[in-house]
Each structure stands twice: as structure tokens, then as C-alpha cells.
Design a protein around this motif. Structure first.
Motif, PDB file in Angstrom:
ATOM      1  N   ASP A  23     -21.900  -5.265   1.982  1.00  0.00           N
ATOM      2  CA  ASP A  23     -23.479  -4.495   1.672  1.00  0.00           C
ATOM      3  C   ASP A  23     -23.923  -3.696   3.078  1.00  0.00           C
ATOM      4  N   VAL A  24     -23.460  -4.162   4.117  1.00  0.00           N
ATOM      5  CA  VAL A  24     -24.023  -3.711   5.277  1.00  0.00           C
ATOM      6  C   VAL A  24     -22.957  -2.470   5.836  1.00  0.00           C
ATOM      7  N   LEU A  25     -21.595  -2.843   5.966  1.00  0.00           N
ATOM      8  CA  LEU A  25     -20.662  -1.922   6.313  1.00  0.00           C
ATOM      9  C   LEU A  25     -20.116  -1.081   5.166  1.00  0.00           C
ATOM     10  N   GLY A  26     -20.438  -1.538   4.042  1.00  0.00           N
ATOM     11  CA  GLY A  26     -20.047  -0.586   2.888  1.00  0.00           C
ATOM     12  C   GLY A  26     -18.364  -0.674   2.522  1.00  0.00           C
ATOM     13  N   LEU A  27     -18.057  -1.822   3.144  1.00  0.00           N
ATOM     14  CA  LEU A  27     -16.344  -1.869   2.825  1.00  0.00           C
ATOM     15  C   LEU A  27     -16.283  -2.332   1.220  1.00  0.00           C
ATOM     16  N   ARG A  28     -15.240  -1.931   0.625  1.00  0.00           N
ATOM     17  CA  ARG A  28     -14.797  -2.346  -0.611  1.00  0.00           C
ATOM     18  C   ARG A  28     -14.272  -3.862  -0.723  1.00  0.00           C
ATOM     19  N   SER A  56     -11.315 -14.503  16.509  1.00  0.00           N
ATOM     20  CA  SER A  56     -12.131 -13.161  16.439  1.00  0.00           C
ATOM     21  C   SER A  56     -11.338 -12.075  16.969  1.00  0.00           C
ATOM     22  N   ALA A  57     -11.747 -11.121  16.467  1.00  0.00           N
ATOM     23  CA  ALA A  57     -10.876  -9.789  16.702  1.00  0.00           C
ATOM     24  C   ALA A  57     -11.953  -8.639  17.020  1.00  0.00           C
ATOM     25  N   VAL A  58     -11.674  -7.668  18.005  1.00  0.00           N
ATOM     26  CA  VAL A  58     -12.609  -6.720  18.110  1.00  0.00           C
ATOM     27  C   VAL A  58     -11.907  -5.605  17.023  1.00  0.00           C
ATOM     28  N   LEU A  59     -12.655  -5.206  16.312  1.00  0.00           N
ATOM     29  CA  LEU A  59     -12.409  -3.980  15.185  1.00  0.00           C
ATOM     30  C   LEU A  59     -12.990  -2.725  15.702  1.00  0.00           C
ATOM     31  N   TYR A  60     -12.172  -1.587  15.710  1.00  0.00           N
ATOM     32  CA  TYR A  60     -12.638  -0.351  15.979  1.00  0.00           C
ATOM     33  C   TYR A  60     -12.843   0.617  14.685  1.00  0.00           C
ATOM     34  N   LEU A  61     -13.923   0.744  14.191  1.00  0.00           N
ATOM     35  CA  LEU A  61     -13.902   1.407  12.894  1.00  0.00           C
ATOM     36  C   LEU A  61     -14.460   3.214  12.961  1.00  0.00           C
ATOM     37  N   ALA A  62     -13.627   3.767  12.248  1.00  0.00           N
ATOM     38  CA  ALA A  62     -13.659   5.382  12.282  1.00  0.00           C
ATOM     39  C   ALA A  62     -15.170   5.642  11.998  1.00  0.00           C
ATOM     40  N   SER A  63     -15.896   6.532  12.402  1.00  0.00           N
ATOM     41  CA  SER A  63     -17.118   7.218  12.102  1.00  0.00           C
ATOM     42  C   SER A  63     -17.129   8.607  12.283  1.00  0.00           C
ATOM     43  N   ASP A  64     -17.460   9.343  11.131  1.00  0.00           N
ATOM     44  CA  ASP A  64     -17.618  10.787  11.052  1.00  0.00           C
ATOM     45  C   ASP A  64     -18.724  11.233  11.704  1.00  0.00           C
ATOM     46  N   ASP A  65     -19.947  10.518  11.493  1.00  0.00           N
ATOM     47  CA  ASP A  65     -21.167  10.792  12.394  1.00  0.00           C
ATOM     48  C   ASP A  65     -21.604   9.498  12.970  1.00  0.00           C
ATOM     49  N   LEU A  66     -21.484   9.323  14.257  1.00  0.00           N
ATOM     50  CA  LEU A  66     -21.858   8.166  15.125  1.00  0.00           C
ATOM     51  C   LEU A  66     -23.198   7.778  14.811  1.00  0.00           C
ATOM     52  N   GLU A  67     -24.092   8.910  15.120  1.00  0.00           N
ATOM     53  CA  GLU A  67     -25.670   8.696  15.053  1.00  0.00           C
ATOM     54  C   GLU A  67     -26.259   8.323  13.818  1.00  0.00           C
ATOM     55  N   ALA A  68     -25.449   8.861  12.660  1.00  0.00           N
ATOM     56  CA  ALA A  68     -26.055   8.424  11.340  1.00  0.00           C
ATOM     57  C   ALA A  68     -25.625   7.370  10.767  1.00  0.00           C
ATOM     58  N   ASP A  69     -24.414   6.840  11.339  1.00  0.00           N
ATOM     59  CA  ASP A  69     -23.832   5.205  11.094  1.00  0.00           C
ATOM     60  C   ASP A  69     -24.737   4.313  11.933  1.00  0.00           C
ATOM     61  N   VAL A  70     -24.975   4.691  12.998  1.00  0.00           N
ATOM     62  CA  VAL A  70     -25.900   3.499  13.829  1.00  0.00           C
ATOM     63  C   VAL A  70     -27.210   3.545  13.376  1.00  0.00           C
ATOM     64  N   ALA A  71     -27.785   4.868  12.988  1.00  0.00           N
ATOM     65  CA  ALA A  71     -29.137   4.497  12.202  1.00  0.00           C
ATOM     66  C   ALA A  71     -29.132   4.013  10.957  1.00  0.00           C
ATOM     67  N   ARG A  72     -28.255   3.991  10.217  1.00  0.00           N
ATOM     68  CA  ARG A  72     -28.017   3.358   8.828  1.00  0.00           C
ATOM     69  C   ARG A  72     -27.938   1.879   9.033  1.00  0.00           C
ATOM     70  N   LEU A  73     -26.946   1.435  10.270  1.00  0.00           N
ATOM     71  CA  LEU A  73     -26.755   0.041  10.442  1.00  0.00           C
ATOM     72  C   LEU A  73     -28.095  -0.692  10.888  1.00  0.00           C
ATOM     73  N   THR A  75     -30.882  -0.086   9.990  1.00  0.00           N
ATOM     74  CA  THR A  75     -31.777  -0.329   8.803  1.00  0.00           C
ATOM     75  C   THR A  75     -31.539  -1.693   8.186  1.00  0.00           C
ATOM     76  N   HIS A  76     -30.318  -2.069   8.663  1.00  0.00           N
ATOM     77  CA  HIS A  76     -29.861  -3.345   8.241  1.00  0.00           C
ATOM     78  C   HIS A  76     -30.074  -4.638   9.269  1.00  0.00           C
ATOM     79  N   GLU A  77     -30.985  -4.094  10.250  1.00  0.00           N
ATOM     80  CA  GLU A  77     -31.093  -4.939  11.478  1.00  0.00           C
ATOM     81  C   GLU A  77     -29.955  -5.346  12.312  1.00  0.00           C
ATOM     82  N   VAL A  78     -28.947  -4.586  12.285  1.00  0.00           N
ATOM     83  CA  VAL A  78     -27.714  -4.598  13.088  1.00  0.00           C
ATOM     84  C   VAL A  78     -28.208  -4.164  14.631  1.00  0.00           C
ATOM     85  N   ALA A  79     -28.019  -5.149  15.573  1.00  0.00           N
ATOM     86  CA  ALA A  79     -28.223  -4.997  16.896  1.00  0.00           C
ATOM     87  C   ALA A  79     -26.845  -4.555  17.788  1.00  0.00           C
ATOM     88  N   PHE A  80     -27.218  -3.539  18.430  1.00  0.00           N
ATOM     89  CA  PHE A  80     -26.228  -3.030  19.065  1.00  0.00           C
ATOM     90  C   PHE A  80     -26.232  -3.369  20.601  1.00  0.00           C
TER      91      PHE A  80
END
Length: 118
Positions: A23-28, A56-73, A75-80
Motif C-alpha cells: 500500500d505504501v510502496l505500491g509493489l504488486r 535485514s537488507a538495504v534495497l535500492y529502488l529506482a525512481s523516475d521522479d525522486l521528489e514526487a516519490d518522496v512527497a508521496r511517501l 503522505t504515508h508518514e514515511v520518515a526519511f
């Protein structure tokens, strides 16, 4: 060896982690198996396995629009833990020479570190 097929990630609470990755990351979401307590997601053709016994692993996920993805996350109260920033200007080693590689880091519902990269 030809390609990465599956990555495992730790979760203390499978339901909470499933909600986060779906629901937060939008993965299928592919499937959940109980027992033994495994949840599978699709990461662009690579399976992501979420389970309690995984490290625990560090996952590096591709983003086409970093600022938009950060803003969307947000909204789900994800802390950077790292705000979007330049980490590398490609010299051609990883792709297009001169391309700026930017990254932001955050923690998932289970405390694992994840990074978004452009």
C-alpha cells in the motif's frame, strides 16, 4: 548465472510489512503463505520475499521522479533518514556520462533501510 531472481527482507510483523510494501510502496503483492509466514512481491521481475527469518537488507529502488516519490511517501508518514541529494555524477561507468545520480533513504515499517535512486 544470469540475473537476480529473488531478494529476501526481514519483517517482525508480516501483516504490517505486507501493508507497507503493497500500500505504501505500491509493489504488486504476489502471494502470502501461512505457514510458514512468507509474503512475496514483484520488483520489476525480481521477487521480494518478506519473512521473519531473513536478515535485514538495504534495497535500492529506482525512481523516475525522486521528489514526487518522496512527497508521496511522506503522505504515508514515511520518515526519511537522508533527504534527496546528489551522490554521484556518472562518468559512464553505470550509464550516461554526466548523468546525476540522486538518492533519498528511509526506513520501512520493520526498520529496514531502503533507498530511492534516480
Amino acid at each position: 548465472m544470469r540475473a537476480l531472481v529473488q531478494v529476501a527482507q526481514h519483517a517482525d510483523d508480516l501483516d504490517r510489512a505486507t501493508t507497507f510494501y503493497r500500500d505504501v510502496l505500491g509493489l504488486r503483492h504476489i502471494a502470502t503463505y501461512r505457514p510458514p509466514g512468507l509474503a512475496f512481491f514483484d520488483l520489476d521481475g525480481v521477487r521480494l520475499l518478506i519473512e521473519e527469518s531473513a536478515p535485514s537488507a538495504v534495497l535500492y529502488l529506482a525512481s523516475d521522479d525522486l521528489e514526487a516519490d518522496v512527497a508521496r511517501l511522506r503522505t504515508h508518514e514515511v520518515a526519511f533518514v537522508e533527504e534527496p541529494h546528489l551522490i554521484f555524477t556518472d562518468d559512464g561507468t553505470f550509464g550516461t556520462p554526466g548523468k546525476e545520480i540522486r538518492m533519498a533513504a528511509f526506513r520501512d515499517s520493520e526498520g529496514n533501510l531502503l533507498c530511492l535512486m534516480t
